[in-house]
Motif scaffolding. Structure first.
Motif, short mmCIF file in Angstrom:
data_model
loop_
_atom_site.label_atom_id
_atom_site.label_comp_id
_atom_site.label_asym_id
_atom_site.label_seq_id
_atom_site.Cartn_x
_atom_site.Cartn_y
_atom_site.Cartn_z
N GLU A 38 0.84 -1.19 0.00
CA GLU A 38 0.00 0.00 0.00
C GLU A 38 0.87 1.24 0.00
O GLU A 38 1.96 1.26 0.57
CB GLU A 38 -0.90 0.00 1.23
N ALA A 39 0.39 2.29 -0.63
CA ALA A 39 1.13 3.54 -0.71
C ALA A 39 1.08 4.28 0.62
O ALA A 39 0.06 4.25 1.33
CB ALA A 39 0.56 4.42 -1.81
N GLN A 40 2.16 4.94 0.94
CA GLN A 40 2.21 5.74 2.15
C GLN A 40 1.53 7.09 1.88
O GLN A 40 1.61 7.61 0.78
CB GLN A 40 3.66 5.98 2.57
#
Length: 64
Positions: A38-40
């Motif tokens: 998942e993207a930060q």
């Protein structure tokens, strides 16, 4: 030798067999993918551009 209509029909038939087998396989792979990629969230408190390889490549390509 040139291909006949029967050769083309066979290749189309093989393609359709492969396509029908590939769709469920793709669904299985998608459900088994790990969730850790998942993207930060972006840090919006900074007013300057983040210095990353992507931004450097963009700025290098945008030079005149």
């Amino acid at each position: 030798m040139s291909k006949t209509a029967d050769d083309k029909a066979t290749s189309r038939r093989d393609f359709l067999k492969l396509a029908t087998a590939a769709a469920p396989a793709a669904a299985v792979v998608a459900t088994m993918a790990p969730d850790s990629a998942e993207a930060q969230p972006a840090d919006l408190s900074k007013t300057e551009i983040q210095d990353t390889a992507h931004t450097r490549a963009y700025l290098d390509s945008a030079r005149f």
